[in-house]
Design a protein around this motif. Structure first.
Motif, PDB file in Angstrom:
ATOM      1  N   HIS A 114       0.818  -1.215   0.000  1.00 41.83           N
ATOM      2  CA  HIS A 114       0.000   0.000   0.000  1.00 41.83           C
ATOM      3  C   HIS A 114       0.862   1.280   0.000  1.00 41.83           C
ATOM      4  O   HIS A 114       0.545   2.262  -0.683  1.00 41.83           O
ATOM      5  CB  HIS A 114      -0.891  -0.057   1.241  1.00 41.83           C
ATOM      6  N   HIS A 118       1.002   4.434  -2.767  1.00 43.83           N
ATOM      7  CA  HIS A 118       0.815   5.879  -2.564  1.00 43.83           C
ATOM      8  C   HIS A 118       1.861   6.652  -3.364  1.00 43.83           C
ATOM      9  O   HIS A 118       1.595   7.718  -3.903  1.00 43.83           O
ATOM     10  CB  HIS A 118       0.960   6.231  -1.076  1.00 43.83           C
ATOM     11  N   SER A 142      -0.479  10.633   5.722  1.00 46.32           N
ATOM     12  CA  SER A 142      -1.905  10.289   5.805  1.00 46.32           C
ATOM     13  C   SER A 142      -2.271  10.002   7.247  1.00 46.32           C
ATOM     14  O   SER A 142      -1.476  10.264   8.152  1.00 46.32           O
ATOM     15  CB  SER A 142      -2.202   9.081   4.918  1.00 46.32           C
ATOM     16  N   HIS A 145       0.173   7.024   7.982  1.00 43.11           N
ATOM     17  CA  HIS A 145       1.594   7.015   7.607  1.00 43.11           C
ATOM     18  C   HIS A 145       2.218   8.405   7.511  1.00 43.11           C
ATOM     19  O   HIS A 145       1.543   9.373   7.176  1.00 43.11           O
ATOM     20  CB  HIS A 145       1.819   6.326   6.255  1.00 43.11           C
ATOM     21  N   ASP A 309      -6.726   7.073   0.057  1.00 45.69           N
ATOM     22  CA  ASP A 309      -6.717   5.642  -0.253  1.00 45.69           C
ATOM     23  C   ASP A 309      -7.658   5.352  -1.421  1.00 45.69           C
ATOM     24  O   ASP A 309      -8.833   5.725  -1.394  1.00 45.69           O
ATOM     25  CB  ASP A 309      -7.136   4.836   0.988  1.00 45.69           C
TER      26      ASP A 309
HETATM   27 ZN    ZN Z   1      -2.982   5.065   2.737  1.00 42.36          ZN
END
Ligand code: ZN
Ligand code: KG4
Length: 340
Positions: A114, A118, A142, A145, A309
């Motif tokens: 994931h 990004h 985010s 993260h 996302d």
């Molecule tokens: Zn994410």
């Protein structure tokens, strides 16, 4: 010679958004995201509720993505899905669905990280969007993260800085909660900050060595600041909302900018690509654009749809892996934590 068309179905279910996308090579034909409003009542994502909502949403979301793309499932060449990191129950829904569908259609399955998605979202073909060139630095910010990554090629990336506690989105959301704002509070802080004075209430930046980040101390500092002032004036938040939000946002942006400047100095790379939900923040966008003039950087900010996302970003990584024939076996497992 005509270029072969590769149709990728991508599935993203790492947190609280169920998303499916269809790509034809690097072009997005559809990118459907079902957001889960249920978590708003709880002030944060509730893992059990997220898994259940993914189970409800996954079939209709994939169905709509395929229909909207104007193809049939028999046209698909591969299925890419988010392997991790994320909430285990959420990842399992998307992963199991992707596996079953790839077996039924007898097409390759591709497990995707994931966080790398990004970053590679910048390579989705979009009219008028200039893609970064290698090497570049990616700042992924985010709710889950906060990382600075040195990106040398599609498959060669190195994390050079990351948070040691809260993510930057959490810093926004937790500060918002202290101010009595609903979840997710990041966009609201951004909205109120636009009317406020960013220097009204100076907060101290954490002292973290190197390129790592820390946001939990800032949250505590804001909590004590608000408690102290509300004790003296119960209307303190209402009367100063814009200035408080502008000051919080300004501090967070300064923390990010300090580390980016250090990363540029250490690596000699001055191309910066941002991603993750927090990159929607208007203050961050303006500050980065100013940094282009001030420091001679080149900055890349993708379309909003591809920063939060979404499955299209999983699809673009799937496409590049398909070209390299990097396929996953049927026994591949979801991972809440995953090596980069
Ligand atoms: Zn994410
Ligand atoms: O990437 P994302 O949709 O989901 C993940 O966390 O992976 O990011 C959501 C985060 C939330 O913390 C939200 O408050 C924050 O992005 N966010 C913002 C803004 N829009 C979204 N934070 C600050 N300013 C914004 N405009």
């Amino acid at each position: 010679m005509l270029e072969k068309k590769i149709y990728t179905l991508a599935i993203e279910s790492s947190c609280d958004d169920t998303s499916a996308a269809i790509l034809c090579n690097d072009i997005v034909l559809s990118n459907i995201v079902a957001r889960q409003a249920i978590h708003e009542e709880y002030g944060g994502v509730v893992p059990e509720l997220a898994s259940r909502a993914h189970q409800q949403n996954i079939v209709p979301v994939v169905d709509v993505a395929i229909k909207k793309a104007g193809i049939t499932k028999e046209d698909l060449n591969c299925i890419a899905f988010t392997q991790g990191p994320g909430l285990m129950g959420s990842l399992l829904v998307g992963g199991s669905f992707a596996k079953s569908m790839s077996m039924a259609l007898d097409i390759p399955l591709i497990a995707i990280n994931h966080m790398k998605a990004h970053i590679l979202a910048h390579f989705i073909a979009e009219d008028g969007y200039e893609k970064p060139t290698f090497p570049f630095l990616a700042l992924t910010i985010s709710g889950g993260h906060t990382q600075i990554v040195k990106v040398t090629s599609f498959f060669d990336m190195e994390i050079i800085g990351e948070t040691t506690d809260d993510a930057v989105g959490e810093a926004f959301d937790k500060s918002a909660k202290i101010l009595g704002l609903p979840y997710p509070g990041g966009p609201l802080i951004d909205k109120f900050a636009q009317e406020g004075n960013p220097k009204a209430f100076p907060f101290t930046k954490p002292k973290v060595p190197g390129l790592n980040f820390s946001f939990s101390g800032l949250k505590t500092q804001i909590l004590y600041f608000i408690q102290k002032n509300v004790a003296q004036n119960p209307n303190f938040i209402e009367e100063n909302k814009a200035d408080i939000c502008a000051s919080i946002q300004h501090t967070i942006i300064q923390i990010l900018m300090d580390k980016l400047k250090l990363a540029v100095a250490e690596t000699g790379i001055n191309q910066i690509a941002i991603g993750g939900g927090v990159s929607a923040n208007s203050g961050i966008r303006t500050t980065l654009k100013e940094a282009e003039k001030k420091y001679g950087w080149k900055t890349y900010i993708p379309k909003f749809e591809y920063t939060t996302d979404n499955a299209a970003m999983i699809g673009i990584v799937g496409y590049y892996n398909f070209l390299e024939e990097n396929f996953s076996n049927a026994d591949v497992v979801s991972k809440a934590r995953i090596e980069f």
